[in-house]
Motif scaffolding. Structure first.
Motif, mmCIF file in Angstrom:
data_model
loop_
_atom_site.group_PDB
_atom_site.id
_atom_site.type_symbol
_atom_site.label_atom_id
_atom_site.label_comp_id
_atom_site.label_asym_id
_atom_site.label_seq_id
_atom_site.Cartn_x
_atom_site.Cartn_y
_atom_site.Cartn_z
ATOM 1 N N LYS A 132 5.571 1.504 -1.649
ATOM 2 C CA LYS A 132 6.298 2.676 -1.165
ATOM 3 C C LYS A 132 5.350 3.748 -0.636
ATOM 4 O O LYS A 132 5.623 4.390 0.377
ATOM 5 N N GLN A 135 4.119 2.593 2.732
ATOM 6 C CA GLN A 135 5.164 2.761 3.746
ATOM 7 C C GLN A 135 5.262 4.221 4.177
ATOM 8 O O GLN A 135 5.394 4.518 5.369
ATOM 9 N N ARG A 136 5.196 5.117 3.206
ATOM 10 C CA ARG A 136 5.278 6.548 3.513
ATOM 11 C C ARG A 136 4.076 6.990 4.366
ATOM 12 O O ARG A 136 4.230 7.712 5.354
ATOM 13 N N GLN A 139 4.505 5.630 7.866
ATOM 14 C CA GLN A 139 5.500 6.409 8.598
ATOM 15 C C GLN A 139 4.901 7.723 9.080
ATOM 16 O O GLN A 139 5.133 8.135 10.209
ATOM 17 N N ARG A 140 4.128 8.378 8.225
ATOM 18 C CA ARG A 140 3.464 9.627 8.633
ATOM 19 C C ARG A 140 2.517 9.380 9.791
ATOM 20 O O ARG A 140 2.430 10.180 10.711
#
Length: 149
Positions: A132, A135-136, A139-140
């Motif tokens: 997670k 993924q974060r 995405q950033r």
């Protein structure tokens, strides 16, 4: 005389900007290692580990991430893939498989290490939290630094 002063001012400004960029490069190297440490502490807190296990986990996790990052594939030009021969393409595929196997070996090595002081559910939760976080971060990165809020 005015031109001379202008040249000196521009030169000084250039030197200052070069020094600032050099310092930013040093900060990036340190921030990558700091990011591993912060990630390890964040996961350890979420797992609600006792002090002894918390310390052992963070030390082990930092070693694990450093080994994984050392094995991370180097980015290459996409154009190369279009122009390579069948032999070169086969060689690149074998290299990717070897690298994937080395990364799997590292994961297996540290799974065994984590199993010495954590439960299987804690390890599973750790990998879930790590996924997670990645993924974060991904995405950033896709959104770019100017779009972060």
């Amino acid at each position: 005389m005015k031109k001379f002063k202008s040249v000196i001012i521009v030169t000084v400004m250039l030197l200052v900007s070069l020094c600032a960029n050099a310092q930013n490069g040093e900060k990036r190297k340190a921030s990558r290692e700091q990011m591993i440490e912060v990630q390890a502490k964040h996961i350890a807190q979420d797992l609600a580990l006792d002090d002894k296990t918390y310390n052992r986990f963070t030390e082990t996790y930092i070693r694990y991430k450093k080994e994984m990052w050392a094995m991370a594939p180097k980015r290459c030009k996409k154009d190369r893939k279009l122009s390579e021969t069948e032999e070169e393409a086969a060689q690149h595929m074998r290299q990717r498989f070897e690298q994937s196997q080395k990364m799997l070996d590292i994961r297996d090595k540290y799974y065994k290490e984590f199993s010495k002081f954590m439960t299987q559910k804690q390890i599973e939760l750790m990998y879930d939290k790590e996924r997670k976080i990645m993924q974060r971060l991904s995405q950033r990165h896709k959104n770019g630094p100017h779009r972060r809020k």
